[in-house]
Design a protein around this motif. Structure first.
Motif, PDB file in Angstrom:
ATOM      1  N   THR A   1       8.009 -21.905 -51.531  1.00 14.31           N
ATOM      2  CA  THR A   1       6.786 -22.556 -52.024  1.00 14.31           C
ATOM      3  C   THR A   1       5.684 -22.528 -50.971  1.00 14.31           C
ATOM      4  OG1 THR A   1       8.170 -24.044 -53.349  1.00 14.31           O
ATOM      5  CG2 THR A   1       5.872 -24.678 -53.038  1.00 14.31           C
ATOM      6  N   PHE A   2       6.037 -22.888 -49.731  1.00 13.70           N
ATOM      7  CA  PHE A   2       5.054 -22.940 -48.647  1.00 13.70           C
ATOM      8  C   PHE A   2       4.461 -21.563 -48.376  1.00 13.70           C
ATOM      9  CE2 PHE A   2       4.365 -22.519 -43.982  1.00 13.70           C
ATOM     10  CZ  PHE A   2       3.237 -23.314 -43.885  1.00 13.70           C
ATOM     11  N   LEU A   3       5.308 -20.540 -48.312  1.00 20.86           N
ATOM     12  CA  LEU A   3       4.831 -19.194 -47.988  1.00 20.86           C
ATOM     13  C   LEU A   3       4.053 -18.565 -49.141  1.00 20.86           C
ATOM     14  CD1 LEU A   3       7.956 -17.952 -46.026  1.00 20.86           C
ATOM     15  CD2 LEU A   3       5.720 -18.525 -45.075  1.00 20.86           C
ATOM     16  N   ILE A   4       4.400 -18.914 -50.372  1.00 25.00           N
ATOM     17  CA  ILE A   4       3.585 -18.481 -51.510  1.00 25.00           C
ATOM     18  C   ILE A   4       2.174 -19.042 -51.377  1.00 25.00           C
ATOM     19  CG2 ILE A   4       3.200 -18.887 -53.991  1.00 25.00           C
ATOM     20  CD1 ILE A   4       6.207 -18.455 -54.402  1.00 25.00           C
ATOM     21  N   CYS A   5       2.080 -20.325 -50.997  1.00 27.23           N
ATOM     22  CA  CYS A   5       0.767 -20.964 -50.834  1.00 27.23           C
ATOM     23  C   CYS A   5      -0.037 -20.300 -49.706  1.00 27.23           C
ATOM     24  CB  CYS A   5       0.933 -22.455 -50.542  1.00 27.23           C
ATOM     25  SG  CYS A   5       1.601 -23.398 -51.924  1.00 27.23           S
ATOM     26  N   VAL A   6       0.626 -20.025 -48.568  1.00 25.27           N
ATOM     27  CA  VAL A   6      -0.065 -19.417 -47.426  1.00 25.27           C
ATOM     28  C   VAL A   6      -0.559 -18.012 -47.784  1.00 25.27           C
ATOM     29  CG1 VAL A   6       0.241 -18.508 -45.087  1.00 25.27           C
ATOM     30  CG2 VAL A   6       1.163 -20.758 -45.676  1.00 25.27           C
ATOM     31  N   THR A   7       0.335 -17.219 -48.399  1.00 24.38           N
ATOM     32  CA  THR A   7      -0.035 -15.828 -48.732  1.00 24.38           C
ATOM     33  C   THR A   7      -1.093 -15.789 -49.828  1.00 24.38           C
ATOM     34  OG1 THR A   7       2.294 -15.297 -48.274  1.00 24.38           O
ATOM     35  CG2 THR A   7       0.936 -13.545 -49.177  1.00 24.38           C
ATOM     36  N   ALA A   8      -0.965 -16.679 -50.821  1.00 24.14           N
ATOM     37  CA  ALA A   8      -1.960 -16.725 -51.900  1.00 24.14           C
ATOM     38  C   ALA A   8      -3.324 -17.145 -51.361  1.00 24.14           C
ATOM     39  CB  ALA A   8      -1.503 -17.695 -52.991  1.00 24.14           C
ATOM     40  N   THR A   9      -3.335 -18.056 -50.389  1.00 27.21           N
ATOM     41  CA  THR A   9      -4.603 -18.466 -49.767  1.00 27.21           C
ATOM     42  C   THR A   9      -5.248 -17.293 -49.040  1.00 27.21           C
ATOM     43  OG1 THR A   9      -3.759 -20.719 -49.476  1.00 27.21           O
ATOM     44  CG2 THR A   9      -5.683 -20.097 -48.161  1.00 27.21           C
ATOM     45  N   SER A  10      -4.437 -16.516 -48.306  1.00 23.23           N
ATOM     46  CA  SER A  10      -4.954 -15.333 -47.605  1.00 23.23           C
ATOM     47  C   SER A  10      -5.566 -14.343 -48.593  1.00 23.23           C
ATOM     48  CB  SER A  10      -3.836 -14.645 -46.818  1.00 23.23           C
ATOM     49  OG  SER A  10      -3.318 -15.495 -45.830  1.00 23.23           O
ATOM     50  N   ALA A  11      -4.857 -14.099 -49.712  1.00 20.61           N
ATOM     51  CA  ALA A  11      -5.369 -13.166 -50.726  1.00 20.61           C
ATOM     52  C   ALA A  11      -6.606 -13.736 -51.413  1.00 20.61           C
ATOM     53  CB  ALA A  11      -4.279 -12.860 -51.746  1.00 20.61           C
ATOM     54  N   GLY A  12      -6.586 -15.043 -51.682  1.00 20.42           N
ATOM     55  CA  GLY A  12      -7.716 -15.685 -52.357  1.00 20.42           C
ATOM     56  C   GLY A  12      -8.993 -15.637 -51.544  1.00 20.42           C
ATOM     57  N   LEU A  13      -8.869 -15.770 -50.230  1.00 17.91           N
ATOM     58  CA  LEU A  13     -10.056 -15.739 -49.365  1.00 17.91           C
ATOM     59  C   LEU A  13     -10.720 -14.367 -49.336  1.00 17.91           C
ATOM     60  CD1 LEU A  13      -8.891 -17.969 -46.365  1.00 17.91           C
ATOM     61  CD2 LEU A  13     -10.686 -18.492 -48.023  1.00 17.91           C
ATOM     62  N   ILE A  14      -9.949 -13.311 -49.644  1.00 19.17           N
ATOM     63  CA  ILE A  14     -10.540 -11.972 -49.735  1.00 19.17           C
ATOM     64  C   ILE A  14     -11.605 -11.945 -50.839  1.00 19.17           C
ATOM     65  CG2 ILE A  14     -10.064  -9.529 -50.255  1.00 19.17           C
ATOM     66  CD1 ILE A  14      -9.000 -10.346 -47.538  1.00 19.17           C
ATOM     67  N   ASN A  15     -11.378 -12.755 -51.897  1.00 11.12           N
ATOM     68  CA  ASN A  15     -12.336 -12.813 -53.006  1.00 11.12           C
ATOM     69  C   ASN A  15     -13.671 -13.432 -52.604  1.00 11.12           C
ATOM     70  OD1 ASN A  15     -11.178 -11.590 -55.330  1.00 11.12           O
ATOM     71  ND2 ASN A  15      -9.751 -13.290 -55.504  1.00 11.12           N
ATOM     72  N   ARG A  16     -13.725 -14.061 -51.454  1.00  9.19           N
ATOM     73  CA  ARG A  16     -14.969 -14.665 -50.980  1.00  9.19           C
ATOM     74  C   ARG A  16     -15.727 -13.727 -50.035  1.00  9.19           C
ATOM     75  NH1 ARG A  16     -15.453 -19.863 -52.129  1.00  9.19           N
ATOM     76  NH2 ARG A  16     -16.970 -20.170 -50.453  1.00  9.19           N
ATOM     77  N   LEU A  17     -15.279 -12.469 -49.969  1.00 12.42           N
ATOM     78  CA  LEU A  17     -15.921 -11.500 -49.092  1.00 12.42           C
ATOM     79  C   LEU A  17     -16.721 -10.483 -49.899  1.00 12.42           C
ATOM     80  CD1 LEU A  17     -12.936 -10.768 -46.659  1.00 12.42           C
ATOM     81  CD2 LEU A  17     -14.838 -12.361 -46.299  1.00 12.42           C
ATOM     82  N   SER A  18     -17.749  -9.946 -49.275  1.00 13.09           N
ATOM     83  CA  SER A  18     -18.547  -8.870 -49.872  1.00 13.09           C
ATOM     84  C   SER A  18     -18.278  -7.568 -49.125  1.00 13.09           C
ATOM     85  CB  SER A  18     -20.037  -9.212 -49.785  1.00 13.09           C
ATOM     86  OG  SER A  18     -20.356 -10.275 -50.659  1.00 13.09           O
ATOM     87  N   PHE A  19     -18.121  -6.490 -49.889  1.00 13.45           N
ATOM     88  CA  PHE A  19     -17.852  -5.173 -49.311  1.00 13.45           C
ATOM     89  C   PHE A  19     -19.033  -4.263 -49.651  1.00 13.45           C
ATOM     90  CE2 PHE A  19     -13.895  -7.330 -50.190  1.00 13.45           C
ATOM     91  CZ  PHE A  19     -13.194  -7.198 -49.003  1.00 13.45           C
ATOM     92  N   CYS A  20     -19.964  -4.166 -48.704  1.00 11.06           N
ATOM     93  CA  CYS A  20     -21.229  -3.469 -48.964  1.00 11.06           C
ATOM     94  C   CYS A  20     -21.219  -2.021 -48.520  1.00 11.06           C
ATOM     95  CB  CYS A  20     -22.375  -4.192 -48.243  1.00 11.06           C
ATOM     96  SG  CYS A  20     -22.346  -5.983 -48.437  1.00 11.06           S
TER      97      CYS A  20
END
Length: 322
Positions: free
Chosen positions: A158-177
Motif C-alpha cells: 500500500t505504501f509503495l503504491i502511494c509513493v510510486t503513484a505520487t511520482s507518476a502523478g507529479l509528471i502530469n504537472r509538468l510541461s514538455f515544450c
C-alpha cells in the motif's frame, strides 16, 4: 527523428503534454540484437523459475510458514517486475517501436518502479525474519506469525503504491515544450521529469524521496539487522551454533548483494568517472532483470527445506507414473 511527434502536442489550461514520448536508449549499440535475445532468454527462465517456486510454495503445505510467505511475495514481485519491463523493452528496441503514448509511458514507469521498490522492501522483511530468528529464538514463533508477515507485506504494498503513484502523478504537472526523447531504456522517472520546461522541483524532491525510500532506508535496515545478528552470534560460545545460524542467512545475503551491489556500483562509477550511456543502460537493465532470474535458483539450491520438498515432489510424481 522524434520531433514529428511534437506536432501532436496536447495543450490544456496549464500544462503542455506530448501525445508520445520517444525512448532513446541503446543508441547505435553494436550487435544489440544479441543482447535483446539474451534478455528474452532471461525473461523465459525468470517466468519458469519463479513460476515453479510459486507453485512449490503454494502446493506444499509444510511451506505455508511466515518465512515462505515472504519468499512467495519476493517470487511474485520478481515475476511481475520482469513482466512489466522485459516484454516492452524487447518490443521497443528489438522491433524498433520507440514511440510510446504518454499515458502508457506513465503506466510503464509506475509498474516497473513499483515492483522494484517492492523487491527492496521484501528483502528488508527477510532481514527482519532472520534478525528475530537469531537474536530472539525463543520468541520467534510469537513475533513472526503468518498474520504479522501478511500485515507487514500489505503495508509495504500500500505504501509503495502511494509513493510510486505520487511520482507518476507529479509528471502530469509538468510541461514538455521541447525534447520528447527519454534517454533511458524504459520510461524512467528521472529522465522524464528532466525534460520538463516548467518548475520540476516537486518531481526532483519526489525522486530524492524515492531513492531514500527504495534504496537507502532498506539498505540501512538490512545492514543494521546483520550488525545485530553479528553481535548476537559473537556472544554465542558454540562455533557450531554460529555456523548453523549463518547458514540460514546465506541465501538472503546473496539476494541482497544481487539487488543492491549493481545499483550502488553503477551509480558510484557514474559519479567518479565517465561511463558510456549504452554501458550505463546495460548495467541498469541487468540490475533490473538478473536478480529476478537468480532468486528462485538461489532459494532452490541454498535452502534445504525447498530442496527436500522438490525431491519429495519428484519422487511422488515418479511413484504416480509407475
Amino acid at each position: 527523428m522524434y520531433r514529428e511527434s511534437l506536432s501532436t502536442i496536447i495543450f490544456n489550461s496549464t500544462f503542455v503534454r506530448p501525445a508520445k514520448f520517444y525512448l532513446g536508449g541503446f543508441y547505435n549499440m553494436p550487435h544489440d540484437k544479441y543482447y535483446y535475445v539474451f534478455l528474452c532468454f532471461v525473461y523465459i527462465m525468470t517466468v519458469l523459475g519463479n513460476g515453479f517456486l510459486l507453485s512449490v510454495i503454494y502446493l506444499v503445505k509444510t511451506l505455508h510458514t511466515p518465512r515462505y510467505i515472504i519468499v512467495f511475495n519476493l517470487a511474485l514481485t520478481d515475476l511481475c517486475g520482469s513482466t512489466a519491463l522485459i516484454p516492452k523493452l524487447l518490443d521497443t528496441f528489438l522491433f524498433d517501436r520507440r514511440y510510446i503514448v504518454y499515458e502508457a509511458c506513465l503506466s510503464y514507469m509506475f509498474f516497473v518502479l513499483f515492483f522494484a521498490s517492492m523487491q527492496s522492501w521484501t528483502l528488508v522483511t527477510m532481514a527482519y525474519d532472520r534478525l528475530i530468528a537469531i537474536c530472539f529464538p525463543l520468541r520467534y514463533h510469537s513475533i513472526i506469525t503468518k498474520k504479522s508477515v501478511v500485515v507487514m507485506l500489505l503495508f509495504f504494498w500500500t505504501f509503495l503504491i502511494c509513493v510510486t503513484a505520487t511520482s507518476a502523478g507529479l509528471i502530469n504537472r509538468l510541461s514538455f515544450c521541447a525534447s520528447i526523447e527519454i534517454k533511458s531504456f524504459f520510461c524512467d522517472h528521472g529522465p522524464i521529469y528532466q525534460l520538463a520546461c516548467n518548475d520540476k522541483s516537486y518531481s526532483y524532491s519526489m525522486a530524492t524521496t524515492g531513492l531514500i525510500v527504495v534504496m537507502c532506508i532498506p539498505l540501512i535496515l538490512i545492514v543494521g539487522s546483520y550488525v545485530c545478528i553479528s553481535i548476537a552470534l559473537a556472544r554465542t560460545t558454540s562455533t557450531e551454533e554460529r555456523l548453523r545460524a549463518l547458514k540460514t542467512c546465506v541465501s538472503h545475503l546473496i539476494l541482497v548483494a544481487l539487488f543492491f551491489l549493481p545499483f550502488v556500483g553503477t551509480n558510484l562509477a557514474v559519479l567518479t568517472s565517465y561511463i558510456h550511456p549504452n554501458a550505463r543502460m546495460i548495467n541498469s537493465s541487468l540490475t533490473f532483470t538478473v536478480p529476478p532470474l537468480l532468486n528462485p535458483v538461489i532459494y532452490s539450491l541454498k535452502t534445504e527445506e525447498v530442496r527436500n520438498t522438490i525431491r519429495k515432489l519428484c519422487k511422488g510424481n515418479k511413484t504416480a507414473v509407475q
